[in-house]
Design a protein around this motif. Structure first.
Motif, PDB file in Angstrom:
ATOM      1  N   MET A   1       0.837  -1.165   0.000  1.00 47.82           N
ATOM      2  CA  MET A   1       0.000   0.000   0.000  1.00 47.82           C
ATOM      3  C   MET A   1       0.892   1.242   0.000  1.00 47.82           C
ATOM      4  O   MET A   1       1.883   1.278   0.703  1.00 47.82           O
ATOM      5  CB  MET A   1      -0.864  -0.034   1.246  1.00 47.82           C
ATOM      6  CG  MET A   1      -1.830   1.065   1.279  1.00 47.82           C
ATOM      7  SD  MET A   1      -2.750   0.859   2.773  1.00 47.82           S
ATOM      8  CE  MET A   1      -4.319   1.097   2.192  1.00 47.82           C
ATOM      9  N   ARG A   2       0.497   2.204  -0.821  1.00 43.66           N
ATOM     10  CA  ARG A   2       1.271   3.445  -0.911  1.00 43.66           C
ATOM     11  C   ARG A   2       1.007   4.357   0.267  1.00 43.66           C
ATOM     12  O   ARG A   2      -0.114   4.434   0.738  1.00 43.66           O
ATOM     13  CB  ARG A   2       0.878   4.203  -2.166  1.00 43.66           C
ATOM     14  CG  ARG A   2       1.767   3.919  -3.291  1.00 43.66           C
ATOM     15  CD  ARG A   2       1.535   4.983  -4.313  1.00 43.66           C
ATOM     16  NE  ARG A   2       1.178   4.355  -5.572  1.00 43.66           N
ATOM     17  CZ  ARG A   2       0.774   4.973  -6.631  1.00 43.66           C
ATOM     18  NH1 ARG A   2       0.569   6.256  -6.601  1.00 43.66           N
ATOM     19  NH2 ARG A   2       0.531   4.340  -7.733  1.00 43.66           N
ATOM     20  N   LYS A   3       2.081   5.081   0.620  1.00 45.16           N
ATOM     21  CA  LYS A   3       1.936   6.033   1.713  1.00 45.16           C
ATOM     22  C   LYS A   3       1.541   7.388   1.120  1.00 45.16           C
ATOM     23  O   LYS A   3       2.209   7.876   0.213  1.00 45.16           O
ATOM     24  CB  LYS A   3       3.245   6.139   2.478  1.00 45.16           C
ATOM     25  CG  LYS A   3       3.142   6.974   3.685  1.00 45.16           C
ATOM     26  CD  LYS A   3       4.446   6.946   4.436  1.00 45.16           C
ATOM     27  CE  LYS A   3       4.290   7.793   5.662  1.00 45.16           C
ATOM     28  NZ  LYS A   3       5.513   7.864   6.414  1.00 45.16           N
ATOM     29  N   ILE A   4       0.499   7.984   1.590  1.00 41.16           N
ATOM     30  CA  ILE A   4       0.016   9.274   1.099  1.00 41.16           C
ATOM     31  C   ILE A   4       0.418  10.340   2.095  1.00 41.16           C
ATOM     32  O   ILE A   4       0.193  10.191   3.289  1.00 41.16           O
ATOM     33  CB  ILE A   4      -1.511   9.270   0.922  1.00 41.16           C
ATOM     34  CG1 ILE A   4      -1.903   8.233  -0.123  1.00 41.16           C
ATOM     35  CG2 ILE A   4      -1.977  10.658   0.512  1.00 41.16           C
ATOM     36  CD1 ILE A   4      -3.372   8.083  -0.276  1.00 41.16           C
ATOM     37  N   GLN A   5       1.049  11.337   1.551  1.00 36.57           N
ATOM     38  CA  GLN A   5       1.467  12.430   2.401  1.00 36.57           C
ATOM     39  C   GLN A   5       0.526  13.612   2.181  1.00 36.57           C
ATOM     40  O   GLN A   5       0.258  13.988   1.049  1.00 36.57           O
ATOM     41  CB  GLN A   5       2.909  12.815   2.040  1.00 36.57           C
ATOM     42  CG  GLN A   5       3.597  13.588   3.089  1.00 36.57           C
ATOM     43  CD  GLN A   5       5.067  13.769   2.723  1.00 36.57           C
ATOM     44  OE1 GLN A   5       5.469  13.538   1.603  1.00 36.57           O
ATOM     45  NE2 GLN A   5       5.843  14.183   3.697  1.00 36.57           N
TER      46      GLN A   5
END
Length: 99
Positions: A1-5
């Motif tokens: 899962m991608r980390k969203i900033q």
């Protein structure tokens, strides 16, 4: 899962990045031709204009009364006098107008 900033809007567009708005310095503008419309209210010019207007009104009244012969003579004289009065008033206006 991608980390969203996440960034807040205020952080991206901070107030320190705003360019400062500089207002232009006020400057004085000078006109090379000083003309005041109130200069046309010279008493001499108004008197000449009133006389010419009075002559025109008298001519119309005489025409209504039916005195056509007198109106014709009046018109012949005014055909010469009115341009002389006009150019004389124009010359007077520019001769007395302070540039």
């Amino acid at each position: 899962m991608r980390k969203i900033q996440r960034f807040s809007f205020r952080k991206i567009f901070s107030s320190s990045l705003k360019p400062t708005l500089k207002r232009p310095r006020p400057f004085q503008a000078y006109s090379f031709v000083p003309f005041n419309p109130l200069a046309m209210l010279d008493p001499t010019i108004l008197t000449i204009g009133g006389i010419v207007l009075g002559i025109a009104i008298i001519e119309r009244i005489l025409e209504r009364w039916g005195v056509i012969d007198l109106v014709d003579q009046f018109a012949k004289v005014m055909r010469f006098i009115l341009p002389v009065i006009f150019y004389g008033a124009l010359f007077y206006f520019f001769a007395t107008f302070m540039f």
